[in-house]
Write a protein that holds these residues in place. Structure first.
Motif, PDB file in Angstrom:
ATOM      1  N   ALA A   1      -4.846   5.952   2.558  1.00  0.00           N
ATOM      2  CA  ALA A   1      -5.965   5.062   1.733  1.00  0.00           C
ATOM      3  C   ALA A   1      -6.305   3.962   2.383  1.00  0.00           C
ATOM      4  O   ALA A   1      -7.151   3.070   1.769  1.00  0.00           O
ATOM      5  CB  ALA A   1      -5.394   4.644   0.410  1.00  0.00           C
TER       6      ALA A   1
ATOM      7  N   LYS B   1     -12.757  -1.940   1.020  1.00  0.00           N
ATOM      8  CA  LYS B   1     -12.972  -2.600  -0.423  1.00  0.00           C
ATOM      9  C   LYS B   1     -12.445  -4.074  -0.399  1.00  0.00           C
ATOM     10  O   LYS B   1     -13.022  -4.788  -1.181  1.00  0.00           O
ATOM     11  CB  LYS B   1     -11.773  -1.754  -1.298  1.00  0.00           C
ATOM     12  CG  LYS B   1     -12.256  -2.011  -2.778  1.00  0.00           C
ATOM     13  CD  LYS B   1     -11.360  -1.277  -3.739  1.00  0.00           C
ATOM     14  CE  LYS B   1     -11.020   0.184  -3.531  1.00  0.00           C
ATOM     15  NZ  LYS B   1     -10.275   0.824  -4.579  1.00  0.00           N
TER      16      LYS B   1
ATOM     17  N   LEU C   1       0.871  -1.294  -0.010  1.00  0.00           N
ATOM     18  CA  LEU C   1      -0.047   0.109   0.089  1.00  0.00           C
ATOM     19  C   LEU C   1       0.804   1.268   0.005  1.00  0.00           C
ATOM     20  O   LEU C   1       1.473   1.398   0.859  1.00  0.00           O
ATOM     21  CB  LEU C   1      -0.920  -0.132   1.125  1.00  0.00           C
ATOM     22  CG  LEU C   1      -1.690   1.171   1.312  1.00  0.00           C
ATOM     23  CD1 LEU C   1      -3.038   0.955   0.183  1.00  0.00           C
ATOM     24  CD2 LEU C   1      -2.618   1.036   2.566  1.00  0.00           C
TER      25      LEU C   1
ATOM     26  N   SER D   1     -10.400   3.005   3.396  1.00  0.00           N
ATOM     27  CA  SER D   1     -11.118   2.747   2.084  1.00  0.00           C
ATOM     28  C   SER D   1     -10.564   1.415   1.503  1.00  0.00           C
ATOM     29  O   SER D   1     -11.270   0.419   1.026  1.00  0.00           O
ATOM     30  CB  SER D   1     -11.135   3.779   1.010  1.00  0.00           C
ATOM     31  OG  SER D   1      -9.819   4.039   0.775  1.00  0.00           O
ATOM     32  N   TRP D   2      -9.375   1.252   1.398  1.00  0.00           N
ATOM     33  CA  TRP D   2      -8.706  -0.173   0.827  1.00  0.00           C
ATOM     34  C   TRP D   2      -9.265  -1.251   1.636  1.00  0.00           C
ATOM     35  O   TRP D   2      -9.531  -2.626   1.027  1.00  0.00           O
ATOM     36  CB  TRP D   2      -7.287  -0.008   0.843  1.00  0.00           C
ATOM     37  CG  TRP D   2      -6.317  -1.318   0.525  1.00  0.00           C
ATOM     38  CD1 TRP D   2      -6.303  -1.654  -0.652  1.00  0.00           C
ATOM     39  CD2 TRP D   2      -5.686  -2.001   1.361  1.00  0.00           C
ATOM     40  NE1 TRP D   2      -5.451  -2.798  -0.696  1.00  0.00           N
ATOM     41  CE2 TRP D   2      -5.073  -3.040   0.298  1.00  0.00           C
ATOM     42  CE3 TRP D   2      -5.201  -2.000   2.652  1.00  0.00           C
ATOM     43  CZ2 TRP D   2      -4.375  -3.992   1.123  1.00  0.00           C
ATOM     44  CZ3 TRP D   2      -4.457  -2.883   3.233  1.00  0.00           C
ATOM     45  CH2 TRP D   2      -3.853  -3.858   2.335  1.00  0.00           C
TER      46      TRP D   2
END
Length: 180
Positions: free
Chosen positions: A69, A76, A64, A72-73
């Motif tokens: 992020a 997801k 990553l 949200s990662w």
């Protein structure tokens, strides 16, 4: 948890710090369970998706690039795992169809968080359950899971404008259904 603290935990986790992993799991696990259970009526499938997402996160977090992020990662990852598990279990090819959404199920921690004796809360839950699945999902993610508009867009892989329009449409429908 402040964004800076979260970023530092992610950076530590990327370097292999197990205490940082534990803190991330402790902080996000209840919310991820709630998120996954809001996407499917099968709580076992939701729990499995979250567990597999954690395993995937442990293997892939070092790749990553932006710690900001991470949130949200992670959501997801849960969504992708839920889709994969749903396909594998031959339940349905669309994990988010209206019939599989978990609305005020007795196993849903979100439902228990709202006082069931409160008539207004029940009316709100009923009104949310009447929204179409896309609008119901963004309402749950925004208000119950407290993701930002940009995080929702990243998780659902749709434009920010689409998230905003779905939220606006859902709010208007909720407002009109609760005024009656």
């Amino acid at each position: 948890m402040l964004q800076a603290q979260l970023d530092l935990l992610v950076i530590e986790a990327q370097s292999g710090n197990t205490a940082a992993f534990e803190c991330l799991v402790e902080y996000f696990h209840p919310t991820l369970i709630r998120f996954a259970r809001s996407l499917t009526a099968n709580p076992t499938l939701a729990d499995d998706a979250v567990q597999e997402a954690w395993l995937s996160m442990i293997r892939k977090v070092k790749y990553l690039k932006d710690p900001r992020a991470f949130k949200s990662w992670l959501f997801k990852l849960v969504r992708w795992r839920l889709i994969d598990l749903t396909r594998v279990n031959n339940q349905t090819t669309d994990a988010f169809d209206e019939n599989s959404l978990n609305t005020a199920d007795s196993n849903d921690p979100v439902s228990h968080a709202i006082d069931e004796s409160d008539i207004e809360s029940r009316q709100l839950l009923l009104a949310i359950s009447r929204l179409n699945s896309d609008e119901q999902l963004v309402i749950r993610m925004f208000y119950l899971i407290e993701l930002s508009v940009s995080e929702i867009a990243a998780v659902l892989e749709i434009p920010v404008g689409t998230v905003k329009s779905r939220l606006n449409r859902a709010r208007n429908q909720l407002k009109s259904s609760l005024e009656c």
